[in-house]
Design a protein around this motif. Structure first.
Motif, PDB file in Angstrom:
ATOM      1  N   TYR A 241       0.311  -1.250  -0.182  1.00  0.00           N
ATOM      2  CA  TYR A 241       0.202  -0.044   0.085  1.00  0.00           C
ATOM      3  C   TYR A 241       0.414   1.026  -0.036  1.00  0.00           C
ATOM      4  O   TYR A 241       1.768   0.727   0.799  1.00  0.00           O
ATOM      5  CB  TYR A 241      -1.014   0.367   1.147  1.00  0.00           C
ATOM      6  CG  TYR A 241      -2.198  -0.891   0.885  1.00  0.00           C
ATOM      7  CD1 TYR A 241      -2.666  -1.860   0.429  1.00  0.00           C
ATOM      8  CD2 TYR A 241      -1.865  -2.206   2.115  1.00  0.00           C
ATOM      9  CE1 TYR A 241      -3.957  -2.366   0.105  1.00  0.00           C
ATOM     10  CE2 TYR A 241      -2.349  -3.319   2.267  1.00  0.00           C
ATOM     11  CZ  TYR A 241      -3.887  -3.235   1.372  1.00  0.00           C
ATOM     12  OH  TYR A 241      -4.837  -3.818   1.107  1.00  0.00           O
ATOM     13  N   PRO A 242       0.460   2.652  -0.368  1.00  0.00           N
ATOM     14  CA  PRO A 242       0.975   3.824  -0.631  1.00  0.00           C
ATOM     15  C   PRO A 242       1.887   3.959   0.455  1.00  0.00           C
ATOM     16  O   PRO A 242       2.897   4.318   0.566  1.00  0.00           O
ATOM     17  CB  PRO A 242      -0.080   3.977  -1.758  1.00  0.00           C
ATOM     18  CG  PRO A 242      -0.887   4.264  -2.351  1.00  0.00           C
ATOM     19  CD  PRO A 242      -1.274   2.033  -1.703  1.00  0.00           C
ATOM     20  N   GLU A 243       0.788   4.896   1.341  1.00  0.00           N
ATOM     21  CA  GLU A 243       2.263   4.704   2.970  1.00  0.00           C
ATOM     22  C   GLU A 243       2.795   3.787   3.893  1.00  0.00           C
ATOM     23  O   GLU A 243       3.571   4.356   4.652  1.00  0.00           O
ATOM     24  CB  GLU A 243       0.330   5.332   3.617  1.00  0.00           C
ATOM     25  CG  GLU A 243      -0.559   3.718   4.599  1.00  0.00           C
ATOM     26  CD  GLU A 243      -1.351   3.110   3.375  1.00  0.00           C
ATOM     27  OE1 GLU A 243      -2.310   2.363   3.636  1.00  0.00           O
ATOM     28  OE2 GLU A 243      -1.616   3.840   2.305  1.00  0.00           O
ATOM     29  N   LYS A 244       2.148   1.896   3.727  1.00  0.00           N
ATOM     30  CA  LYS A 244       3.431   1.651   4.018  1.00  0.00           C
ATOM     31  C   LYS A 244       4.885   2.125   2.643  1.00  0.00           C
ATOM     32  O   LYS A 244       5.685   1.765   3.537  1.00  0.00           O
ATOM     33  CB  LYS A 244       2.994   0.343   3.983  1.00  0.00           C
ATOM     34  CG  LYS A 244       1.967  -0.180   4.116  1.00  0.00           C
ATOM     35  CD  LYS A 244       1.346  -1.208   4.846  1.00  0.00           C
ATOM     36  CE  LYS A 244       0.132  -1.480   6.070  1.00  0.00           C
ATOM     37  NZ  LYS A 244      -0.381  -3.034   6.304  1.00  0.00           N
ATOM     38  N   VAL A 245       4.949   1.895   1.591  1.00  0.00           N
ATOM     39  CA  VAL A 245       5.876   2.095   0.684  1.00  0.00           C
ATOM     40  C   VAL A 245       6.561   3.671   1.016  1.00  0.00           C
ATOM     41  O   VAL A 245       7.992   3.427   1.518  1.00  0.00           O
ATOM     42  CB  VAL A 245       5.106   2.331  -0.448  1.00  0.00           C
ATOM     43  CG1 VAL A 245       6.014   3.186  -1.586  1.00  0.00           C
ATOM     44  CG2 VAL A 245       4.360   0.942  -1.406  1.00  0.00           C
ATOM     45  N   ALA A 246       5.857   4.768   1.547  1.00  0.00           N
ATOM     46  CA  ALA A 246       6.918   5.615   2.075  1.00  0.00           C
ATOM     47  C   ALA A 246       7.031   5.646   3.083  1.00  0.00           C
ATOM     48  O   ALA A 246       8.461   5.693   4.150  1.00  0.00           O
ATOM     49  CB  ALA A 246       5.194   7.177   2.294  1.00  0.00           C
ATOM     50  N   GLY A 247       6.433   4.571   4.637  1.00  0.00           N
ATOM     51  CA  GLY A 247       7.142   3.735   5.993  1.00  0.00           C
ATOM     52  C   GLY A 247       8.217   3.997   5.459  1.00  0.00           C
ATOM     53  O   GLY A 247       9.605   4.113   6.695  1.00  0.00           O
ATOM     54  N   VAL A 248       8.872   2.654   4.455  1.00  0.00           N
ATOM     55  CA  VAL A 248      10.015   1.693   4.321  1.00  0.00           C
ATOM     56  C   VAL A 248      11.326   2.934   4.005  1.00  0.00           C
ATOM     57  O   VAL A 248      12.129   2.789   4.574  1.00  0.00           O
ATOM     58  CB  VAL A 248       9.732   0.863   3.691  1.00  0.00           C
ATOM     59  CG1 VAL A 248      10.949   0.258   3.384  1.00  0.00           C
ATOM     60  CG2 VAL A 248       8.833  -0.208   4.281  1.00  0.00           C
ATOM     61  N   LEU A 249      10.426   3.960   3.144  1.00  0.00           N
ATOM     62  CA  LEU A 249      11.634   4.458   2.535  1.00  0.00           C
ATOM     63  C   LEU A 249      12.206   5.692   3.797  1.00  0.00           C
ATOM     64  O   LEU A 249      13.194   6.000   3.581  1.00  0.00           O
ATOM     65  CB  LEU A 249      11.626   5.381   1.517  1.00  0.00           C
ATOM     66  CG  LEU A 249      11.022   5.157   0.481  1.00  0.00           C
ATOM     67  CD1 LEU A 249      10.468   5.749  -0.867  1.00  0.00           C
ATOM     68  CD2 LEU A 249      11.717   4.276  -0.661  1.00  0.00           C
TER      69      LEU A 249
END
Length: 339
Positions: A241-249
């Motif tokens: 999911y998009p918000e999880k992608v941002a969290g990992v980065l």
């Protein structure tokens, strides 16, 4: 495979140059590592900085495995903690938590890599002397015929013994606690705790655990007489999911914020999928809603794999139609070749 070959080549070259042989915390090396952890401070010298031999610790993180949890980036940190604990063993890391010190830089061009921790030695000897004195008083009060009736000596002896003994027991219990409760379990408990999920305290506690790992890796570099690099390969991020992608980065940026952090992140993603994900989340504010600009600031060395040719496609197709047993046989033959 190439990186492992390079490791072996560098080590051989360093030995030919007359450098000290690297060592590992296994067998007698483990006892030596525990001794240094307890009683010595490591020093980063000019000799250590000139060492060319390097060891890579490879860690694979498939984001899809953690896509169901609330904090995907916490999965990245727990994977890192668990892998380092598994690589070096739980005991050295537990002793480092309680007694270890992060290396400091040499004040000059000294080649001395270890300095005795005088305060730790004095405390230990002091506790042992007091414990010995307390036990002696207690034995005298219990065994000497003329003094058996004096209750004061018994009380003083038992009090001194229990106080000094409790100091030693507390240290051993702290090591045991860190041995039983891993960094991964600590972070998972924080993740499950409601009071930390939306507060800055949560991130600072996780950051504290990561800093302990960075200090431990710096310690082990000097002990092993080689450079250490932790290579995290992050895959399957473009199916989350998009918000999880941002969290990992964001987690990657947080882990890399320490200039001495020995981490190398390999991010295997499709930018055409990741960029729209980033642009949907709120992390683009101040970057003109440009996902490519954000990725360029996160990824230090971007490179692209060219489009596959017909032969490569055929090889992939062959691998896809192979049975589970064929793939497992390939792993066994690969292990034989490596030996």
């Amino acid at each position: 495979g190439f990186m492992r070959e390079e490791m072996a080549r560098r080590e051989e070259r360093e030995l030919r140059r007359g450098q000290q042989k690297p060592r590992s915390p296994e067998g007698w090396g483990l006892l030596l590592a525990l001794w240094y952890l307890a009683f010595y401070k490591p020093i980063i010298t000019e000799v250590h900085l000139r060492r060319k031999n390097i060891e890579f610790i490879f860690i694979r993180f498939s984001a899809w495995q953690y896509a169901g949890c609330d904090k995907l980036w916490a999965g990245l940190v727990t994977t890192l903690c668990h892998s380092i604990r598994h690589h070096f063993g739980a005991l050295p890391l537990s002793v480092y938590h309680v007694m270890g010190t992060r290396p400091r830089f040499a004040s000059g061009f000294s080649q001395k890599e270890w300095v005795l921790k005088r305060d730790a030695c004095l405390k230990l000897w002091g506790l042992l002397l007091v414990l010995g004195a307390g036990l002696s008083l207690l034995l005298v009060a219990l065994l000497v015929p003329g003094i058996k009736e004096h209750r004061v000596l018994k009380v003083v002896g038992s009090a001194v013994t229990s106080l000094s003994g409790s100091g030693l027991v507390l240290g051993a219990l702290s090591v045991l606690k860190n041995l039983l409760v891993s960094e991964k379990q600590k972070i998972e408990r924080l993740t499950n705790s409601e009071k930390f999920t939306s507060q800055l305290g949560f991130m600072s506690k996780v950051r504290g655990e990561v800093e302990v790992l960075i200090g431990f890796l710096a310690f082990m570099e000097i002990f092993e007489r080689r450079r250490l690099r932790v290579v995290l390969e992050i895959t399957s991020l473009d199916i989350c999911y998009p918000e999880k992608v941002a969290g990992v980065l964001n987690a990657m940026n947080t882990l890399l914020s320490d200039t001495n952090a020995p981490f190398i992140f390999i991010l295997a993603v499709d930018p055409s999928v990741i960029v729209p994900c980033l642009e949907q989340t709120g992390c683009m504010k101040g970057l003109a809603d440009n996902g490519y600009l954000y990725l360029n600031r996160t990824v230090t060395l971007p490179f692209s794999i060219p489009q596959m040719g017909s032969r490569s496609r055929l090889q992939c197709l062959e691998a896809a139609v192979q049975t589970r047993e064929d793939l497992m046989y390939r792993v066994i033959t690969g292990n034989v070749e490596r030996r």
